[in-house]
Design an enzyme around this catalytic site. Structure first.
Site, mmCIF file in Angstrom:
data_model
loop_
_atom_site.group_PDB
_atom_site.id
_atom_site.type_symbol
_atom_site.label_atom_id
_atom_site.label_comp_id
_atom_site.label_asym_id
_atom_site.label_seq_id
_atom_site.Cartn_x
_atom_site.Cartn_y
_atom_site.Cartn_z
ATOM 1 N N ARG A 39 0.546 -0.725 -0.138
ATOM 2 C CA ARG A 39 -0.419 -0.356 0.408
ATOM 3 C C ARG A 39 0.883 1.538 0.024
ATOM 4 O O ARG A 39 1.716 1.543 0.120
ATOM 5 C CB ARG A 39 -0.925 -0.050 0.917
ATOM 6 C CG ARG A 39 -0.985 -0.581 2.424
ATOM 7 C CD ARG A 39 -0.029 -0.151 2.837
ATOM 8 N NE ARG A 39 0.556 1.715 3.250
ATOM 9 C CZ ARG A 39 1.076 2.238 3.242
ATOM 10 N NH1 ARG A 39 2.173 2.133 3.824
ATOM 11 N NH2 ARG A 39 0.730 3.644 3.687
ATOM 12 N N GLY A 40 0.205 2.485 -0.300
ATOM 13 C CA GLY A 40 1.103 3.524 -0.325
ATOM 14 C C GLY A 40 0.992 3.814 -2.002
ATOM 15 O O GLY A 40 1.284 2.954 -2.797
ATOM 16 N N ALA A 41 0.665 5.349 -2.272
ATOM 17 C CA ALA A 41 0.718 5.415 -3.713
ATOM 18 C C ALA A 41 1.972 5.184 -4.825
ATOM 19 O O ALA A 41 1.593 4.199 -5.142
ATOM 20 C CB ALA A 41 0.070 7.047 -3.887
ATOM 21 N N ARG B 245 -7.942 -0.325 -6.016
ATOM 22 C CA ARG B 245 -8.398 0.494 -5.206
ATOM 23 C C ARG B 245 -8.578 1.723 -6.265
ATOM 24 O O ARG B 245 -7.407 1.942 -7.290
ATOM 25 C CB ARG B 245 -7.161 0.417 -4.868
ATOM 26 C CG ARG B 245 -6.870 -0.571 -3.521
ATOM 27 C CD ARG B 245 -5.921 -0.141 -2.562
ATOM 28 N NE ARG B 245 -6.288 0.806 -1.333
ATOM 29 C CZ ARG B 245 -6.176 1.509 -1.046
ATOM 30 N NH1 ARG B 245 -4.076 1.140 -0.443
ATOM 31 N NH2 ARG B 245 -6.006 2.362 0.570
ATOM 32 N N GLN C 255 -1.237 3.084 9.745
ATOM 33 C CA GLN C 255 0.014 2.979 9.357
ATOM 34 C C GLN C 255 1.441 3.608 9.757
ATOM 35 O O GLN C 255 2.006 3.782 9.885
ATOM 36 C CB GLN C 255 -0.537 3.313 7.635
ATOM 37 C CG GLN C 255 -1.304 2.602 6.933
ATOM 38 C CD GLN C 255 -2.888 2.330 6.531
ATOM 39 O OE1 GLN C 255 -3.026 3.461 8.109
ATOM 40 N NE2 GLN C 255 -3.414 2.920 5.485
ATOM 41 N N ASP D 142 -2.062 10.925 -2.161
ATOM 42 C CA ASP D 142 -1.989 9.683 -2.837
ATOM 43 C C ASP D 142 -2.830 10.974 -4.350
ATOM 44 O O ASP D 142 -2.847 9.385 -5.518
ATOM 45 C CB ASP D 142 -3.602 8.780 -2.446
ATOM 46 C CG ASP D 142 -3.331 8.619 -1.008
ATOM 47 O OD1 ASP D 142 -3.309 8.510 0.191
ATOM 48 O OD2 ASP D 142 -2.804 7.001 -0.845
ATOM 49 N N ASN E 159 -5.082 12.742 0.770
ATOM 50 C CA ASN E 159 -3.983 11.890 1.489
ATOM 51 C C ASN E 159 -5.495 10.945 2.522
ATOM 52 O O ASN E 159 -6.357 11.120 2.708
ATOM 53 C CB ASN E 159 -3.515 12.982 2.247
ATOM 54 C CG ASN E 159 -1.779 11.744 2.700
ATOM 55 O OD1 ASN E 159 -1.379 10.983 1.948
ATOM 56 N ND2 ASN E 159 -1.791 12.341 4.314
ATOM 57 N N LYS E 160 -4.513 9.989 3.623
ATOM 58 C CA LYS E 160 -5.202 8.882 4.323
ATOM 59 C C LYS E 160 -5.710 9.989 4.619
ATOM 60 O O LYS E 160 -5.676 11.385 5.172
ATOM 61 C CB LYS E 160 -4.263 8.616 5.099
ATOM 62 C CG LYS E 160 -4.201 7.636 6.005
ATOM 63 C CD LYS E 160 -5.401 6.646 5.423
ATOM 64 C CE LYS E 160 -5.331 5.222 4.086
ATOM 65 N NZ LYS E 160 -5.670 4.461 3.983
HETATM 66 O O1 MRU Z 1 -4.060 2.922 2.067
HETATM 67 P P1 MRU Z 1 -2.620 3.516 2.279
HETATM 68 O O2 MRU Z 1 -1.895 2.586 3.230
HETATM 69 O O3 MRU Z 1 -2.012 3.097 1.251
HETATM 70 O O4 MRU Z 1 -2.523 4.841 1.921
HETATM 71 C C1 MRU Z 1 -1.772 5.405 1.424
HETATM 72 C C2 MRU Z 1 -1.077 5.688 2.035
HETATM 73 O O5 MRU Z 1 0.328 5.424 2.463
HETATM 74 C C3 MRU Z 1 -0.545 7.036 2.703
HETATM 75 O O6 MRU Z 1 -2.114 8.175 2.283
HETATM 76 C C4 MRU Z 1 0.146 8.526 2.377
HETATM 77 O O7 MRU Z 1 0.034 9.289 3.099
HETATM 78 C C5 MRU Z 1 0.154 9.060 0.442
HETATM 79 S S1 MRU Z 1 1.034 7.656 -0.102
HETATM 80 C C6 MRU Z 1 2.724 7.516 0.167
#
Ligand code: MRU
Length: 361
Positions: free
Chosen positions: A62-64, A105, A214, A255, A265-266
């Site tokens: 996970r993470g963009a 996703r 996370q 993201d 973002n998250k």
């Molecule tokens: O749902 P996730 O864990 O895939 O979320 C993405 C992220 O890790 C965050 O939103 C992050 O801040 C941006 S991606 C480096």
């Protein structure tokens, strides 16, 4: 999807910025299973496009930026599954696999960006199916390599953009944006790493990041591996910490960023930006240009993923709310308006949100 089992105590990791979250080896991908950290360090072996789609959907990766790199390898693996030797038939099947990966996703635009780069290569490669397959593997490796270089550049630009006083900053971050969320080093956590290496960091405050944690599980783990001083707080403690003057900057990832600088973002990031404004704390978004969706004018058109209720009503295996009579709403991301962002830190430069379009490539 096969699992290769390694326990933390049997694997020496001296520096998490050197952790390889996505490893291409022996014609397969090895992913660190992020759902098991920090308790267990396990590599998951991915050798089909279906497995990669599952790994992205279930957040093993996970993470963009990491999702983008993984999807690129997933599409290559899919290409190797196609038996047609006719170019047109091959490309048609490749498009179907691309669609399977796109549906994993919805919010992180790096997924769609990487897949379209891969498809472009497939269409532009001269020759037969074997040439296309070879070109796809080269492209997937390039996306991975460039992501690390990009993160290092973000780290440099971010370091230069930080407030000059005090000399040592306490920086708050949200979610995980480190080596695990990218091909290595990280975006927002990459800036924090650069600040640490330059002697400009006093300490990181990491939000736990409900509901998937996370921050608590991954960001704190990365900081501990790198010996970066870290304090874990629950999300609701950030405002209090700012009011006490404990935080000098906030740096988060993204993201998907719209052309006007609105940044998804998250979940919880928007609230952080509001309280940062209230307390005059600079609020930075660090992300590669592959996270900017220049086709969207504003953040209101960014699709926001909604995830399962169980992420809210359960912590681990433990149910924490009544089983009946409750509704749940679980958006995984929110959008921070550009006006609340001090600067967006990319691999080309750190810019004010309204200057982002100048960096369009
Ligand atoms: O749902 P996730 O864990 O895939 O979320 C993405 C992220 O890790 C965050 O939103 C992050 O801040 C941006 S991606 C480096």
């Amino acid at each position: 999807m096969g699992r290769a089992f390694f326990k933390l105590d049997t694997v020496t990791i001296s520096n998490s910025s050197q952790v390889n979250p996505i490893l291409w080896k022996d014609n397969q991908v090895f992913l660190i299973d992020q759902t098991r950290l920090p308790g267990e360090y396990q590599l998951v072996e991915i050798n089909s496009s279906q497995d990669m789609a599952k790994a992205i959907r279930t957040m093993i990766v996970r993470g963009a930026p990491a999702i983008g790199v993984s999807a690129a390898y997933g599409l290559y693996l899919g290409a190797t599954e196609i038996e047609d030797t006719d170019r047109a038939a091959f490309l048609l099947k490749l498009e179907k696999i691309a669609q399977l990966l796109r549906e994993t996703r919805p919010t992180a635009v790096n997924l769609f960006w990487a897949i379209s780069l891969m498809l472009k290569v497939a269409h532009q490669t001269i020759g037969g199916v074997e040439e296309i397959k070879k070109a796809l593997l080269v492209q997937a490796k390039n996306i991975q390599k460039e992501d690390i270089e990009t993160c290092l550049a973000i780290g440099e630009h971010g370091l230069a953009a930080l407030p000059k006083t005090p000399t040592k900053l306490t920086i708050l971050t949200h979610c995980n944006t480190g080596a695990l969320a990218t091909a290595g080093y990280g975006t927002a956590l990459g800036v924090i790493r650069s600040a640490w290496n330059a002697g400009r960091l006093e300490r990181v405050f990491a939000d736990e990041t409900r509901p998937r944690l996370q921050g608590a599980k991954l960001t704190v783990w990365e900081c501990v591996q790198d010996k970066i001083p870290v304090t874990l707080i629950t999300d609701s403690m950030a405002a209090h910490c700012m009011k006490q003057g404990m935080i000098q900057a906030v740096i988060v990832g993204a993201d998907r960023i719209a052309a006007n600088g609105d940044a998804a973002n998250k979940i919880g990031t928007y609230g952080l930006s509001v309280i940062s404004k209230r307390h005059n704390v600079p609020f930075y978004v660090a992300a590669p240009l592959s996270t900017v969706d220049f086709s969207l004018d504003t953040g209101s058109s960014i699709p926001i993923e909604e995830r399962e209720d169980s992420e809210i009503y359960q912590i681990g295996e433990t149910r924490i709310s009544p089983t009946e009579g409750v509704n749940y709403y679980n958006p995984a991301f929110d959008v921070t308006p550009a006006e609340l962002i001090t600067a967006i830190i990319t691999e080309k430069a750190a810019v004010k949100p309204d200057e982002l379009v100048k960096l369009s490539y």
